[in-house]
Design a protein around this motif. Structure first.
Motif, PDB file in Angstrom:
ATOM      1  N   VAL A   1       0.828  -1.208   0.000  1.00  0.00           N
ATOM      2  CA  VAL A   1       0.000   0.000   0.000  1.00  0.00           C
ATOM      3  C   VAL A   1       0.858   1.252   0.000  1.00  0.00           C
ATOM      4  CG1 VAL A   1      -0.126   0.217   2.524  1.00  0.00           C
ATOM      5  CG2 VAL A   1      -2.060   1.016   1.138  1.00  0.00           C
ATOM      6  N   GLY A   2       0.288   2.346  -0.479  1.00  0.00           N
ATOM      7  CA  GLY A   2       0.933   3.649  -0.339  1.00  0.00           C
ATOM      8  C   GLY A   2       1.973   3.949  -1.392  1.00  0.00           C
ATOM      9  N   GLY A   3       3.079   4.525  -0.935  1.00  0.00           N
ATOM     10  CA  GLY A   3       4.110   5.009  -1.851  1.00  0.00           C
ATOM     11  C   GLY A   3       4.709   3.946  -2.736  1.00  0.00           C
ATOM     12  N   CYS A   4       4.822   2.715  -2.223  1.00  0.00           N
ATOM     13  CA  CYS A   4       5.424   1.663  -3.057  1.00  0.00           C
ATOM     14  C   CYS A   4       4.528   1.313  -4.236  1.00  0.00           C
ATOM     15  CB  CYS A   4       5.751   0.426  -2.224  1.00  0.00           C
ATOM     16  SG  CYS A   4       4.341  -0.374  -1.416  1.00  0.00           S
TER      17      CYS A   4
ATOM     18  N   ALA B   1      -3.266   6.212  -1.876  1.00  0.00           N
ATOM     19  CA  ALA B   1      -4.362   5.461  -1.257  1.00  0.00           C
ATOM     20  C   ALA B   1      -4.769   4.282  -2.139  1.00  0.00           C
ATOM     21  CB  ALA B   1      -5.552   6.385  -1.001  1.00  0.00           C
ATOM     22  N   ILE B   2      -3.766   3.642  -2.722  1.00  0.00           N
ATOM     23  CA  ILE B   2      -3.995   2.485  -3.590  1.00  0.00           C
ATOM     24  C   ILE B   2      -3.354   1.264  -2.940  1.00  0.00           C
ATOM     25  CG2 ILE B   2      -3.724   1.536  -5.912  1.00  0.00           C
ATOM     26  CD1 ILE B   2      -3.026   4.406  -6.847  1.00  0.00           C
ATOM     27  N   ALA B   3      -4.100   0.162  -2.875  1.00  0.00           N
ATOM     28  CA  ALA B   3      -3.568  -1.099  -2.354  1.00  0.00           C
ATOM     29  C   ALA B   3      -3.461  -2.098  -3.508  1.00  0.00           C
ATOM     30  CB  ALA B   3      -4.475  -1.646  -1.254  1.00  0.00           C
ATOM     31  N   TYR B   4      -2.561  -3.070  -3.335  1.00  0.00           N
ATOM     32  CA  TYR B   4      -2.342  -4.028  -4.431  1.00  0.00           C
ATOM     33  C   TYR B   4      -1.971  -5.385  -3.864  1.00  0.00           C
ATOM     34  CZ  TYR B   4      -0.282  -6.230  -8.564  1.00  0.00           C
ATOM     35  OH  TYR B   4       0.010  -7.090  -9.589  1.00  0.00           O
ATOM     36  N   HIS B   5      -2.531  -6.406  -4.488  1.00  0.00           N
ATOM     37  CA  HIS B   5      -2.165  -7.796  -4.181  1.00  0.00           C
ATOM     38  C   HIS B   5      -1.903  -8.503  -5.499  1.00  0.00           C
ATOM     39  CE1 HIS B   5      -2.340 -11.963  -2.864  1.00  0.00           C
ATOM     40  NE2 HIS B   5      -2.355 -11.552  -1.594  1.00  0.00           N
ATOM     41  N   PRO B   6      -0.825  -9.284  -5.603  1.00  0.00           N
ATOM     42  CA  PRO B   6      -0.493  -9.923  -6.889  1.00  0.00           C
ATOM     43  C   PRO B   6      -1.621 -10.787  -7.457  1.00  0.00           C
ATOM     44  CG  PRO B   6       1.293 -10.218  -5.305  1.00  0.00           C
ATOM     45  CD  PRO B   6       0.176  -9.577  -4.566  1.00  0.00           C
ATOM     46  N   LYS B   7      -2.430 -11.385  -6.587  1.00  0.00           N
ATOM     47  CA  LYS B   7      -3.495 -12.260  -7.062  1.00  0.00           C
ATOM     48  C   LYS B   7      -4.806 -11.518  -7.304  1.00  0.00           C
ATOM     49  CE  LYS B   7      -1.613 -16.327  -4.695  1.00  0.00           C
ATOM     50  NZ  LYS B   7      -1.834 -17.321  -3.589  1.00  0.00           N
ATOM     51  N   GLU B   8      -4.974 -10.361  -6.646  1.00  0.00           N
ATOM     52  CA  GLU B   8      -6.240  -9.641  -6.736  1.00  0.00           C
ATOM     53  C   GLU B   8      -6.178  -8.388  -7.598  1.00  0.00           C
ATOM     54  OE1 GLU B   8      -8.021  -8.842  -2.925  1.00  0.00           O
ATOM     55  OE2 GLU B   8      -7.049 -10.596  -2.032  1.00  0.00           O
ATOM     56  N   GLY B   9      -4.979  -7.871  -7.803  1.00  0.00           N
ATOM     57  CA  GLY B   9      -4.843  -6.619  -8.526  1.00  0.00           C
ATOM     58  C   GLY B   9      -4.997  -5.433  -7.596  1.00  0.00           C
ATOM     59  N   PHE B  10      -5.484  -4.323  -8.150  1.00  0.00           N
ATOM     60  CA  PHE B  10      -5.554  -3.070  -7.398  1.00  0.00           C
ATOM     61  C   PHE B  10      -6.867  -2.923  -6.643  1.00  0.00           C
ATOM     62  CE2 PHE B  10      -2.529  -2.139 -10.799  1.00  0.00           C
ATOM     63  CZ  PHE B  10      -1.503  -1.545 -10.083  1.00  0.00           C
ATOM     64  N   ARG B  11      -6.770  -2.316  -5.470  1.00  0.00           N
ATOM     65  CA  ARG B  11      -7.935  -1.828  -4.732  1.00  0.00           C
ATOM     66  C   ARG B  11      -7.757  -0.322  -4.671  1.00  0.00           C
ATOM     67  NH1 ARG B  11     -10.276  -5.771  -1.324  1.00  0.00           N
ATOM     68  NH2 ARG B  11     -11.735  -4.117  -0.706  1.00  0.00           N
ATOM     69  N   ASP B  12      -8.621   0.377  -5.397  1.00  0.00           N
ATOM     70  CA  ASP B  12      -8.393   1.810  -5.629  1.00  0.00           C
ATOM     71  C   ASP B  12      -9.714   2.569  -5.564  1.00  0.00           C
ATOM     72  OD1 ASP B  12      -7.368   4.254  -6.412  1.00  0.00           O
ATOM     73  OD2 ASP B  12      -7.058   3.685  -8.505  1.00  0.00           O
TER      74      ASP B  12
END
Length: 295
Positions: A29-32, A121-132
């Protein structure tokens, strides 16, 4: 599903998977995420999770409490540190910097809502993609810095975000959303509640940022006048020359400070730098160079 431009380190993926195996949600999440979308190499890989701090600690062998009061545990893996923070909702910010209290939540969107800008304010999971939920990817694509939710509230919670807004603009070349800009200009006095050390850190990053044409946002907003009225007047009077010189100057912290302070009253430079809590070595070098310039 959109792919990140930079692969997530395998250790970070392993941490996500271990949290998932424990029955918890987990995302970087965040800057990364922002930097990965931009094709920049992230410096840190922060993880947000539905797991409570105590649950995170039981899943991993090597952890230490970074800010357990605010839900943050550091997981140590292969001599690297990864901050894992529980989804949270922040309470009031009496000091305009830190929440007085936090409450944990199981809803990712509530955690993302407390963050500063949509691009962060963007989250990411390799299997789910982005939560934005706040359309940060669209703002990144458009080159816009936009406060999450009500931008005035975000700045009133943490006044350092105003400096971060200007600094991000100069680092990324992004424009500031009009509503966010208006909120920044209306709340500049709150920067006086922020410690000199944190202000200095942001200013130094700003002096070194590649898009010098965005630097005038610092004084056009009135923010610099709240930090130091003398410096603000100096930079306003010499704005065009400053931008030309700083664009040609090597990316060196000492030299950039010298350019910024070259029209500051020479007898007051040391006092200003001491007030900014600059280290003694840098203070002496800057003072000597400015004295030679004025001789």
């Amino acid at each position: 599903m959109q792919k990140l431009n930079i692969a997530i380190p395998q250790d970070a993926v392993w941490i996500l998977n271990k949290l998932n195996e424990g029955g918890h949600e987990a995302y970087i999440v965040g800057g990364c995420v922002r930097d990965s979308i931009l094709g920049r190499m992230p410096q840190d890989w922060d993880i947000t999770t539905s797991a409570l701090p105590e649950e995170t600690k039981t899943i991993f062998d090597h952890t230490f409490d970074t800010g357990i009061k605010h839900g943050t545990i550091t997981v140590v893996l292969h001599h690297e540190n990864y901050e894992v923070t529980t989804y949270r909702i922040d309470g009031e910010y009496a000091d305009c910097r830190h929440p007085d209290e936090v409450s944990f939540t199981k809803k990712l969107n509530e955690d993302l809502l407390r963050r500063d800008f949509t691009m962060n304010a963007i989250a990411y999971h390799p299997k789910e993609g982005f939560r934005d939920p706040f359309h940060g990817q669209e703002d990144i694509a458009a080159g816009i810095i936009r406060g999450v939710g009500g931008p005035a509230k975000r700045f009133q919670e943490d006044a350092l975000r105003m400096l971060r807004c200007v600094r991000f603009s100069a680092q990324l070349g992004f424009a500031i959303d009009p509503e966010t800009w208006a909120a920044l200009c209306a709340n500049t006095a709150l920067i006086q509640k922020i410690s000199a050390e944190r202000i200095r850190e942001e200013l130094q990053k700003l002096w070194l940022a590649p898009f010098a044409n965005k630097m005038p946002l610092l004084w056009e907003s009135g923010l610099l006048a709240q930090i130091d009225a003398t410096l603000s007047a100096s930079l306003i009077a010499n704005s065009q020359t400053l931008l030309e010189e700083i664009s040609l100057c090597p990316k060196d912290n000492i030299l950039r400070w010298c350019i910024v302070l070259q029209h500051y009253p020479i007898g007051e430079v040391k006092g200003f730098l001491k007030g900014m809590r600059l280290d003694n070595h840098s203070l002496k070098r800057i003072s000597l160079l400015l004295e030679e310039l004025s001789a």
